[in-house]
Design a protein around this motif. Structure first.
Motif, PDB file in Angstrom:
ATOM      1  N   THR A 132     -27.246 -20.570  20.404  1.00 19.57           N
ATOM      2  CA  THR A 132     -26.914 -21.919  20.629  1.00 19.57           C
ATOM      3  C   THR A 132     -27.967 -22.782  20.168  1.00 19.57           C
ATOM      4  O   THR A 132     -29.112 -22.348  20.370  1.00 19.57           O
ATOM      5  CB  THR A 132     -26.742 -22.345  22.364  1.00 19.57           C
ATOM      6  OG1 THR A 132     -25.947 -21.745  22.933  1.00 19.57           O
ATOM      7  CG2 THR A 132     -26.781 -23.809  22.413  1.00 19.57           C
ATOM      8  N   ASN A 142     -25.836 -29.636  21.696  1.00 18.68           N
ATOM      9  CA  ASN A 142     -25.947 -28.266  21.552  1.00 18.68           C
ATOM     10  C   ASN A 142     -24.588 -27.516  20.960  1.00 18.68           C
ATOM     11  O   ASN A 142     -23.408 -28.015  21.449  1.00 18.68           O
ATOM     12  CB  ASN A 142     -26.185 -27.698  22.969  1.00 18.68           C
ATOM     13  CG  ASN A 142     -27.671 -28.150  23.344  1.00 18.68           C
ATOM     14  OD1 ASN A 142     -28.452 -28.113  22.613  1.00 18.68           O
ATOM     15  ND2 ASN A 142     -27.812 -28.159  24.662  1.00 18.68           N
ATOM     16  N   THR A 189     -22.499 -23.882  20.033  1.00 18.41           N
ATOM     17  CA  THR A 189     -22.798 -22.492  20.307  1.00 18.41           C
ATOM     18  C   THR A 189     -22.085 -21.747  18.996  1.00 18.41           C
ATOM     19  O   THR A 189     -20.777 -22.021  18.918  1.00 18.41           O
ATOM     20  CB  THR A 189     -22.411 -21.893  21.643  1.00 18.41           C
ATOM     21  OG1 THR A 189     -22.865 -22.675  22.497  1.00 18.41           O
ATOM     22  CG2 THR A 189     -22.345 -20.463  21.840  1.00 18.41           C
TER      23      THR A 189
END
Length: 296
Positions: free
Chosen positions: A214, A221, A223
């Motif tokens: 991440t 954010n 991932t």
């Protein structure tokens, strides 16, 4: 040489690449894939008539289909002598009956102009990936030294390549996967082994070595999931004097980083979409639609 070696002790157990690694001890350069399972003695000592009749090699990748033992024999068996050279240097002379790979490819309708590498997968999971050039003298064989090949000696079909080392002669062959530039990443340069990694390889390795990373991108954010770059670099067995690594996309875009920084970055991964993600390095070096990793 291309086709799988070691990422820690666990990889030594899993991989014996995807594929066995070949050093520069031979005159030619076979391609070794980086992902293969541990070779296991899973074969019985006898071959029944039913097994022979139902046996077929699956063709996948750029062409799909299957070819039975009967169909192989119908292509016209060729009797020839070949010397198996072991990794110890020992030589064993054998006589085979088989059919040239060129005839097999023609039979299943392979467009050889689009195929760059061919992965051979054994029933026990062992696999080897070779370039088309390395396979010019390859045969699929069903007889060895006057006997029909069976489960106890690598049959019903064995890949035999007279001008390549014996560790590339795949026993218990069950699948042939055809690979082109568009569905593989090649790792080469200052390496002892050239590695070819397909999306199928990444998906398989994800089961045991998958990583999730991440990172913050543009205030959000995000991932990513993939396999460690270090695993693939280990498979390629970089030379001791390697100092840089260059990531090259299919459209020609490239980014170069210090080899040691990439190798030691445990968060660096390659995704199933062939994207490099290297936390801590500028995002412009996170090459998308990757085609090559060149170690220099």
């Amino acid at each position: 040489m291309v086709a799988v070696k070691r990422f820690g002790i666990a990889l030594l157990v899993l991989l014996v690449f995807i594929c066995g690694c070949i050093s520069q001890e031979t005159a030619t350069s076979p391609t070794i894939s980086s992902v293969s399972s541990t070779t296991a003695s899973i074969h019985s000592s006898t071959t029944s008539a039913t097994q022979q009749e139902t046996f077929a090699i699956e063709i996948s990748g750029l062409a799909t289909g299957r070819i039975t033992l009967e169909e192989l024999e119908a292509l016209g068996g060729v009797k020839f002598n070949a010397t198996l050279v072991k990794s110890t240097g020992a030589k064993i002379n054998n006589t085979y009956i088989g059919v040239p790979l060129a005839k097999v490819f023609e039979k299943v309708g392979v467009d050889k102009s689009k195929v760059k590498w061919v992965k051979f997968i054994a029933e026990d999971g062992y696999d080897v990936t070779l370039s088309m050039e390395d396979l010019k003298n390859g045969y699929l064989c069903w007889w060895e030294n006057g006997e029909l090949l069976g489960p106890d000696n690598g049959g019903p079909v064995k890949l035999v390549i007279p001008d390549q080392p014996g560790k590339l002669w795949v026993k218990w062959l069950k699948e042939i996967r055809l690979i082109g530039d568009e569905n593989a990443v090649v790792i080469h340069g200052k390496t002892k082994v050239t590695v070819v990694v397909t999306k199928e390889d990444i998906e398989e390795l994800m089961k045991s070595f998958g990583e999730t990373v991440t990172v913050e991108l543009k205030g959000k954010n995000v991932t990513f999931s993939g396999i460690p770059l270090k695993l693939l670099l280990d498979n390629a067995r970089p030379e001791d004097d390697a100092t840089k690594v260059t990531f090259i996309a299919k459209d020609g875009y490239s980014a170069t980083l210090e080899f040691e920084k990439v190798y030691e970055n445990d968060k660096a991964i390659l995704t199933t979409e062939f994207r490099v993600v290297i936390p801590g390095e500028p995002t412009k070096t996170w090459v998308k639609d990757l085609k090559e990793i060149v170690i220099g």
